[in-house]
Design a protein around this motif. Structure first.
Motif, short mmCIF file in Angstrom:
data_model
loop_
_atom_site.label_atom_id
_atom_site.label_comp_id
_atom_site.label_asym_id
_atom_site.label_seq_id
_atom_site.Cartn_x
_atom_site.Cartn_y
_atom_site.Cartn_z
N THR A 239 4.19 -8.03 6.10
CA THR A 239 4.92 -7.88 4.83
C THR A 239 4.06 -7.16 3.81
O THR A 239 2.89 -7.50 3.62
N PHE A 240 4.63 -6.16 3.16
CA PHE A 240 3.92 -5.35 2.18
C PHE A 240 4.68 -5.33 0.86
O PHE A 240 5.89 -5.60 0.81
N ARG A 241 3.95 -5.02 -0.21
CA ARG A 241 4.55 -4.77 -1.50
C ARG A 241 4.38 -3.29 -1.80
O ARG A 241 3.26 -2.78 -1.80
N GLY A 242 5.48 -2.57 -2.00
CA GLY A 242 5.42 -1.14 -2.19
C GLY A 242 5.75 -0.72 -3.61
O GLY A 242 6.44 -1.43 -4.35
N LEU A 243 5.24 0.44 -4.00
CA LEU A 243 5.48 0.99 -5.33
C LEU A 243 5.55 2.50 -5.24
O LEU A 243 4.70 3.13 -4.61
N LEU A 244 6.57 3.08 -5.86
CA LEU A 244 6.65 4.52 -6.03
C LEU A 244 6.64 4.80 -7.53
O LEU A 244 7.46 4.25 -8.27
N ALA A 245 5.69 5.61 -7.98
CA ALA A 245 5.56 5.90 -9.41
C ALA A 245 5.45 7.40 -9.62
O ALA A 245 4.88 8.12 -8.79
N GLY A 246 6.01 7.85 -10.74
CA GLY A 246 5.91 9.25 -11.12
C GLY A 246 5.25 9.37 -12.48
O GLY A 246 4.65 8.41 -12.99
N ALA A 247 5.36 10.54 -13.08
CA ALA A 247 4.72 10.77 -14.37
C ALA A 247 5.26 9.86 -15.45
O ALA A 247 4.58 9.54 -16.42
N TRP A 252 10.27 2.77 -8.21
CA TRP A 252 10.74 1.75 -7.26
C TRP A 252 9.59 0.81 -6.98
O TRP A 252 8.44 1.21 -6.92
N ALA A 253 9.91 -0.48 -6.81
CA ALA A 253 8.90 -1.47 -6.44
C ALA A 253 9.59 -2.62 -5.75
O ALA A 253 10.44 -3.29 -6.35
N GLU A 254 9.26 -2.84 -4.48
CA GLU A 254 9.89 -3.92 -3.71
C GLU A 254 8.97 -4.35 -2.58
O GLU A 254 8.05 -3.63 -2.18
N ARG A 255 9.25 -5.54 -2.06
CA ARG A 255 8.60 -5.98 -0.83
C ARG A 255 9.34 -5.37 0.34
O ARG A 255 10.54 -5.11 0.28
N PHE A 256 8.63 -5.16 1.44
CA PHE A 256 9.30 -4.66 2.64
C PHE A 256 8.55 -5.14 3.88
O PHE A 256 7.35 -5.46 3.82
N GLU A 257 9.27 -5.19 4.98
CA GLU A 257 8.68 -5.53 6.27
C GLU A 257 8.28 -4.24 6.98
O GLU A 257 9.04 -3.27 6.99
N LEU A 258 7.12 -4.24 7.56
CA LEU A 258 6.61 -3.03 8.21
C LEU A 258 7.58 -2.53 9.28
O LEU A 258 7.81 -1.33 9.42
N ASP A 259 8.19 -3.45 10.03
CA ASP A 259 9.09 -3.05 11.11
C ASP A 259 10.35 -2.37 10.59
O ASP A 259 11.00 -1.62 11.33
N ASP A 260 10.72 -2.62 9.33
CA ASP A 260 11.94 -2.04 8.77
C ASP A 260 11.66 -0.83 7.89
O ASP A 260 12.60 -0.21 7.37
N PHE A 261 10.40 -0.48 7.71
CA PHE A 261 10.05 0.59 6.79
C PHE A 261 10.40 1.94 7.40
O PHE A 261 9.98 2.25 8.53
N PRO A 262 11.16 2.79 6.71
CA PRO A 262 11.62 4.05 7.30
C PRO A 262 10.57 5.16 7.34
O PRO A 262 10.77 6.16 8.00
N GLY A 263 9.47 4.97 6.60
CA GLY A 263 8.48 6.03 6.45
C GLY A 263 8.47 6.49 5.00
O GLY A 263 9.47 6.38 4.29
#
Length: 289
Positions: A239-247, A252-263
């Motif tokens: 289980t990971f916590r992900g974050l996408l940030a721009g300028a 976006w910020a959510e938890r995700f399971e490695l097996d379900d992560f699309p890339g």
């Protein structure tokens, strides 16, 4: 809300129409654990069928009280006390979590607001917890220069088992991907960067990351000329916590399971509503167009 109903609950009402405020005198004052001052009165703003605590500082921001859940003054006082004790519980729990991460918890003796300071590589952050125990970045500076702070971004502290994972996650909110400043920082830390291709080459694809080990990743991207950073910190297991940030801050910020992560590329393309071809990986060794 009918003023008569509020007065039946023991509230002193002022204002009119949709701008009502009310004061409730407690039979059993609330104890401030870090100050001799006791809270014996609570001011509310009336919002529809809810009472929102606004004063004194010790109770400002406590969870609203649904008027439908209280039938008399005794029940209202019980709700206020429960909300206050709930906040104290969060302060104690979050303080322990901060210490486990090597951070120093600070509790304001008047407002009872919990905060802490995080400094790393010229980035200085002030983290503040709300009454429900959710943290946000209240202020940020880099090399003494103030940075814009995402106004509504909160995060769950317990998801981070190591200080480095927390710092990496937060730094992605404020890191610049272009410009002379970013280039200078990249040169300063470039010798310490490790690419996963290098890890695989050195240790082989059969190497594993133990279940309780910390793991954080950072990917720099460019979409239609705009810089973005994707960061992920391992919570536990797969289980990971992900974050996408721009300028402009968090996208976006959510938890995700490695097996379900699309890339990373498909995720970013989906979030930004662009084609995968529009998402470019940037940085030394990454393919560029």
């Amino acid at each position: 809300m009918d003023s008569a109903r509020l007065r039946q609950l023991g509230l002193e009402v002022r204002g009119e129409g949709g701008r009502l405020e009310a004061t409730f005198v407690l039979d059993r004052p609330l104890d401030n654990p870090v100050s001799p001052i006791k809270v014996d009165r609570v001011d509310f703003r009336v919002e529809g069928e809810r009472l929102v605590p606004i004063a004194p500082p010790e109770v400002r921001g406590l969870r609203p009280i649904a008027l439908g859940a209280v039938k008399d003054a005794e029940a209202l006082e019980a709700e206020v006390t429960e909300a206050f004790n709930e906040h104290l519980f969060h302060v104690q729990r979050r303080s322990a979590e901060l210490r486990a991460l090597g951070l120093n918890p600070q509790v304001d003796p008047v407002s009872l607001v919990l905060s802490t300071q995080v400094s790393e590589s010229g980035l200085a952050l002030t983290l503040v917890a709300d009454r429900q125990g959710h943290f946000r970045v209240a202020s940020a500076t880099r090399e003494g220069q103030a940075l814009p702070v995402p106004p509504t971004h909160t995060f769950e502290l317990s998801e981070f088992r190591e200080r480095g994972a927390l710092v990496g996650y937060l730094a992605a909110l404020f890191e610049e991907s272009t410009g002379a400043g970013a280039a200078a920082r990249g040169q300063a830390v470039g010798e310490g960067l490790v690419r996963f291709s290098e890890v695989v080459q050195a240790f082989g694809e059969g190497a594993v990351v133990p279940p309780r080990s910390g793991l954080e990743l950072l990917v720099q991207l460019e979409v239609e000329g705009r810089p973005y950073r994707f960061a992920a910190a391992r919570v536990a297991g797969r289980t990971f916590r992900g974050l996408l940030a721009g300028a402009q801050g968090k996208v976006w910020a959510e938890r995700f399971e490695l097996d379900d992560f699309p890339g990373v590329v498909p995720l970013v393309a989906g979030l930004l509503k662009v084609s995968p071809e529009a998402v470019k990986l940037v940085g030394a060794g990454a393919p560029q167009e």
